[in-house]
Design a protein around this motif. Structure first.
Motif, PDB file in Angstrom:
ATOM      1  N   HIS A  91       0.765  -1.241   0.000  1.00  0.00           N
ATOM      2  CA  HIS A  91       0.000   0.000   0.000  1.00  0.00           C
ATOM      3  C   HIS A  91       0.799   1.296   0.000  1.00  0.00           C
ATOM      4  O   HIS A  91       0.262   2.347  -0.329  1.00  0.00           O
ATOM      5  CB  HIS A  91      -0.948   0.003   1.202  1.00  0.00           C
ATOM      6  N   ARG A  92       2.067   1.270   0.347  1.00  0.00           N
ATOM      7  CA  ARG A  92       2.803   2.531   0.560  1.00  0.00           C
ATOM      8  C   ARG A  92       2.889   3.396  -0.677  1.00  0.00           C
ATOM      9  O   ARG A  92       2.882   4.621  -0.587  1.00  0.00           O
ATOM     10  CB  ARG A  92       4.180   2.276   1.137  1.00  0.00           C
ATOM     11  N   GLY A  93       2.957   2.823  -1.848  1.00  0.00           N
ATOM     12  CA  GLY A  93       3.065   3.612  -3.073  1.00  0.00           C
ATOM     13  C   GLY A  93       1.754   4.204  -3.546  1.00  0.00           C
ATOM     14  O   GLY A  93       1.725   4.962  -4.517  1.00  0.00           O
ATOM     15  N   ASN A  94       0.674   3.909  -2.825  1.00  0.00           N
ATOM     16  CA  ASN A  94      -0.651   4.347  -3.258  1.00  0.00           C
ATOM     17  C   ASN A  94      -1.194   5.521  -2.460  1.00  0.00           C
ATOM     18  O   ASN A  94      -2.356   5.862  -2.590  1.00  0.00           O
ATOM     19  CB  ASN A  94      -1.632   3.171  -3.170  1.00  0.00           C
ATOM     20  N   GLY A  95      -0.366   6.118  -1.610  1.00  0.00           N
ATOM     21  CA  GLY A  95      -0.833   7.228  -0.791  1.00  0.00           C
ATOM     22  C   GLY A  95      -1.530   6.737   0.469  1.00  0.00           C
ATOM     23  O   GLY A  95      -1.501   5.557   0.814  1.00  0.00           O
ATOM     24  N   SER A 100      -7.793   4.600  -2.675  1.00  0.00           N
ATOM     25  CA  SER A 100      -6.742   4.459  -3.686  1.00  0.00           C
ATOM     26  C   SER A 100      -5.815   3.298  -3.349  1.00  0.00           C
ATOM     27  O   SER A 100      -4.679   3.257  -3.804  1.00  0.00           O
ATOM     28  CB  SER A 100      -5.925   5.749  -3.783  1.00  0.00           C
ATOM     29  N   SER A 101      -6.298   2.368  -2.514  1.00  0.00           N
ATOM     30  CA  SER A 101      -5.506   1.238  -2.032  1.00  0.00           C
ATOM     31  C   SER A 101      -4.313   1.690  -1.201  1.00  0.00           C
ATOM     32  O   SER A 101      -3.257   1.068  -1.196  1.00  0.00           O
ATOM     33  CB  SER A 101      -5.060   0.328  -3.180  1.00  0.00           C
ATOM     34  N   GLY A 102      -4.503   2.797  -0.480  1.00  0.00           N
ATOM     35  CA  GLY A 102      -3.453   3.332   0.384  1.00  0.00           C
ATOM     36  C   GLY A 102      -3.368   2.593   1.708  1.00  0.00           C
ATOM     37  O   GLY A 102      -4.059   1.612   1.954  1.00  0.00           O
ATOM     38  N   TRP A 103      -2.544   3.103   2.614  1.00  0.00           N
ATOM     39  CA  TRP A 103      -2.213   2.427   3.862  1.00  0.00           C
ATOM     40  C   TRP A 103      -3.062   2.869   5.062  1.00  0.00           C
ATOM     41  O   TRP A 103      -2.808   2.483   6.201  1.00  0.00           O
ATOM     42  CB  TRP A 103      -0.732   2.572   4.172  1.00  0.00           C
TER      43      TRP A 103
END
Length: 168
Positions: A91-95, A100-103
């Motif tokens: 997830h880290r690269g997704n914000g 947005s599939s973030g963390w």
């Protein structure tokens, strides 16, 4: 029985059963362990079959342990380690935001588990039943949950995370 104890039970059940369901899903739904293993290989957690089994087992064990309030800071450490690895590898690269599939989701699960480890699981827990009181809470609960979880998650990443250079 107080509203405080019922509130902690509700939080523990929600968090714990959610995490356990993730582990169950890795074993019995979708692509099962073999599909989960291929996915772990694809994100750089190698060997994938080992990590699929470890993740599924850890999610079920930490989730159910947390839900029933058994060795709560140790179960919370499982949340921290699992969510750290998931947040870093997937997830880290997704914000930040989950849309947005973030963390965001990983952070909320880990921090909530650490919070419960600090307050103790309440009187409606196995810890309270077995020990007569929470065996560990407060700063010690924080140290075990966050410290052990961070060591476990970082250790797993250092030992096993080998993403394809194009993915990093």
């Amino acid at each position: 029985m107080s509203a405080y104890d019922v509130g902690l039970l509700i939080v523990r059940l929600c968090l714990g059963l959610t995490l356990a369901a993730h582990g169950y899903n890795k074993i019995f739904a979708g692509g099962r362990i073999s599909g989960t293993a291929r996915w772990f290989d694809s994100i750089g957690m190698r060997p994938g079959v080992v990590h699929a089994r470890i993740a599924a087992g850890a999610e079920i064990a930490a989730g159910l342990g947390f839900a029933i309030g058994l060795l709560t800071p140790v179960a919370a450490a499982g949340f921290v380690a699992l969510m750290l690895v998931a947040g870093w590898t997937v997830h880290r690269g997704n914000g930040f935001f989950i849309v947005s599939s973030g963390w965001e989701y990983n952070l909320v699960l880990a921090v909530a588990a650490v919070g419960v480890a600090m307050t103790g699981p309440g009187r409606l827990s196995v810890d309270s039943l077995v020990f007569g009181h929470p065996w560990c809470e407060g700063w010690a609960g924080l140290l075990i949950a966050a410290g052990l979880g961070l060591v476990g998650g970082i250790g797993q990443l250092l030992l096993f995370y080998r993403p394809d250079p194009a993915r990093v």
